[in-house]
Design a protein around this motif. Structure first.
Motif, PDB file in Angstrom:
ATOM      1  N   CYS A  84      -7.210  -0.933   0.304  1.00 41.21           N
ATOM      2  CA  CYS A  84      -6.207  -1.469   1.241  1.00 41.21           C
ATOM      3  C   CYS A  84      -6.912  -2.058   2.455  1.00 41.21           C
ATOM      4  O   CYS A  84      -7.775  -1.423   3.054  1.00 41.21           O
TER       5      CYS A  84
ATOM      6  N   ASN B  47      -5.718  -2.574   5.276  1.00 46.43           N
ATOM      7  CA  ASN B  47      -5.244  -1.991   6.527  1.00 46.43           C
ATOM      8  C   ASN B  47      -5.782  -0.585   6.757  1.00 46.43           C
ATOM      9  O   ASN B  47      -6.357  -0.290   7.792  1.00 46.43           O
ATOM     10  N   CYS B  48      -5.625   0.309   5.745  1.00 38.98           N
ATOM     11  CA  CYS B  48      -6.016   1.714   5.963  1.00 38.98           C
ATOM     12  C   CYS B  48      -7.251   2.091   5.160  1.00 38.98           C
ATOM     13  O   CYS B  48      -7.689   3.237   5.215  1.00 38.98           O
TER      14      CYS B  48
ATOM     15  N   ASN C  63       0.021   4.099   0.721  1.00 42.05           N
ATOM     16  CA  ASN C  63      -0.400   5.005   1.789  1.00 42.05           C
ATOM     17  C   ASN C  63       0.158   4.582   3.144  1.00 42.05           C
ATOM     18  O   ASN C  63       0.797   5.364   3.838  1.00 42.05           O
ATOM     19  N   CYS C  64      -0.064   3.319   3.531  1.00 43.11           N
ATOM     20  CA  CYS C  64       0.349   2.893   4.875  1.00 43.11           C
ATOM     21  C   CYS C  64       1.499   1.884   4.829  1.00 43.11           C
ATOM     22  O   CYS C  64       1.941   1.421   5.872  1.00 43.11           O
TER      23      CYS C  64
ATOM     24  N   CYS D 255       0.854  -1.192   0.000  1.00 37.55           N
ATOM     25  CA  CYS D 255       0.000   0.000   0.000  1.00 37.55           C
ATOM     26  C   CYS D 255       0.890   1.242   0.000  1.00 37.55           C
ATOM     27  O   CYS D 255       1.783   1.372   0.845  1.00 37.55           O
TER      28      CYS D 255
ATOM     29  N   SER E 205      -7.754   2.829   2.163  1.00 37.93           N
ATOM     30  CA  SER E 205      -7.693   3.824   1.084  1.00 37.93           C
ATOM     31  C   SER E 205      -7.845   3.093  -0.255  1.00 37.93           C
ATOM     32  O   SER E 205      -7.517   1.911  -0.380  1.00 37.93           O
TER      33      SER E 205
HETATM   34 ZN   LIG Z   1      -3.020   1.050   3.281  1.00 42.20          ZN
END
Ligand SMILES: [Zn+2]
Length: 497
Positions: free
Chosen positions: A424, A426-427, A412-413, A410, A429
């Protein structure tokens, strides 16, 4: 200068004309005869003109006096007067002052003062559309969500402030984690203001989270129409959403619609690896292997990827390993120096038991950019060529410590995900997963490294173990790549045949 001269000239001309007119009137004979109560008045020409002027003045004076009379009557009647207007103005002024003070308090983060000023302004001004906004903000600041939500509801009832009200409640629902209601409110807010960028983003985010791909696609289109999204980014994201639609249908079994969506996603963004793989599978299901090959070759040109190779293998599931190596040259000759190409070629040759060719394909990859997958393949080559256990175990030990190579990460994270998805895990996005080598390579834990001599020792004691590939499989600590395991399975199956 010229202008002053012009004005003087005009003035002189008017005086001249008046004099000329007066002279003309005196020269002319005749006049106006008026009879008032039996007396005759005869006015000369000049006198008539003057009399007319006096008459006009008299009429004007009469109307003035009349309006004064009306005003006096109204005053006596108790209507709005200058006096009452004076008091109203002072009240309004104090109201606006309270409003300004409230805004200032809000900006300085003094929620309680803002609240007091807001209720004062509310009483003085009687303009709810202004004061309600301040009350809502102040209530949010002091943490009085009940008051804030009541005020937002009041704002919703006024057509001028409806958007602000809906947005306020939406934000509250988001903060509460009630995504379902927030999504409906965002849709409502967008219906009022279709070009509001923040609401578009919120709605898109909620739709992708709720896997409402069709809705997300329409929001994405309105973002493009509003000019907030470059066309290439739109195409790519639209492809991701189309692919997600296809994926959802895939869970319930492959349908024609799923196939069409996958093919559409690939058409929108030919370099999107999962779309290409899925579109190719859709074509394979339809029996169109030529179209599948074409799509995979095109995607491989942009970026060689193991998923593409897997899909390419599925085109001819029943071919011999030698036939497969030959067919794969369609892909492997495109980027012969690419790491992925060389690893795939090595895998195929290992399955075909052409170990020297596999070693040649790996070449200097092992020395230069060795990762777990390359070392595992090297171990298989060594075993195939009849090397001692010590050599094979040496490579496997290296694989244990090596980075895992590129994965879906990802942007982003920086979370690493086992498989591609539009959002994603996890986050949450949207469209942030890309195929790359993680910045912090996943190296086995310190304990794992310390355990190494023990593991290798244990392996040495099991010298009767005949199969390389089995060694790799049994070694649970080494998390070999999916590909290597599959190759191992294939090789085994091949041997059994
Ligand atoms: Zn993420």
């Amino acid at each position: 200068m010229l202008w002053s001269l012009f004005k003087i000239l005009v003035f002189v001309a008017i005086i001249g004309l008046l004099a000329l007119g007066g002279h003309f009137l005196m020269q002319t004979s005749g006049g106006v005869q008026i009879t008032v109560a039996g007396t005759e008045f005869t006015l000369g020409p000049l006198q008539s003109v003057i009399a007319l002027g006096v008459l006009v003045l008299a009429v004007w004076l009469f109307f003035k006096l009349l309006s004064l009379l009306v005003a006096t009557l109204k005053f006596l009647n108790g209507d709005e007067t200058a006096l009452s207007r004076y008091f109203d103005r002072s009240r309004e002024q104090r109201g606006y002052q309270a409003l300004a003070d409230g805004l200032m308090a809000l900006a300085s983060g003094e929620g309680r003062i803002a609240m007091t000023k807001a209720s004062k302004a509310e009483k003085l001004l009687n303009k709810p559309e202004l004061t309600d906004l301040l009350v809502a903000q102040a209530a949010e600041m002091t943490g009085d969500t009940k008051k804030a939500s009541d005020t937002y509801k009041k704002l919703v009832t006024n057509s001028a402030t409806r958007f602000v009200g809906v947005r306020g409640i939406m934000k509250q629902k988001l903060a509460e984690g009630d995504d379902e209601t927030a999504r409906k409110l965002a849709e409502k807010a967008l219906a009022i203001k279709p070009r509001h960028e923040e609401t578009q983003d919120v709605l898109l985010n909620l739709q992708t989270k709720a896997q409402d791909w069709a809705g997300a696609r329409s929001t994405l289109t309105s973002k493009l129409k509003a000019g907030y999204l470059p066309r290439d980014v739109f195409k790519r994201r639209d492809a991701v959403l189309a692919l997600s639609e296809a994926k959802g249908i895939l869970d319930e079994g492959a349908t024609v619609e799923q196939q069409e969506r996958a093919i559409e996603a690939n058409r929108l963004s030919p370099d999107l690896v999962p779309a290409a793989a899925m579109a190719a599978r859709a074509y394979i299901a339809k029996g169109k292997s030529r179209a599948a090959t074409k799509i995979l070759k095109k995607a491989w040109e942009v970026r060689p990827h193991p998923d593409l190779a897997h899909a390419f293998a599925e085109i001819e599931p029943d071919e011999t390993p030698e036939q497969r190596v030959r067919r794969f040259t369609a892909l492997t000759r495109i980027h012969p120096e690419n790491m992925e190409t060389r690893l795939i070629l090595a895998e195929l040759n290992i399955v075909a038991e052409d170990f020297p060719e596999a070693r040649r394909a790996l070449g200097d990859v092992v020395e230069k950019r060795g990762d777990a997958r390359a070392y595992t393949l090297m171990a298989a080559v060594e075993r195939g060529e009849g090397a001692t256990d010590a050599v094979v175990q040496g490579w496997l030990a290296k694989a244990l410590n090596a980075p895992r190579g590129p994965q879906w990460v990802c942007d982003n994270c920086h979370d690493i995900q086992p498989e591609w998805g539009p959002v994603c895990q996890n986050c949450h996005s949207f469209d942030t997963l890309s195929w790359q080598t993680p910045q912090t390579p996943e190296i086995a834990t310190a304990t794992g490294v310390h355990m190494l001599p023990l593991i290798v020792g244990a392996l040495e004691s099991q010298t009767e173990e005949p199969e390389t590939v089995e060694t790799a499989e049994d070694d649970d600590v080494v998390e070999v790549t999916v590909d290597a395991v599959e190759v191992a399975d294939d090789a085994e199956a091949q041997k059994q045949v």
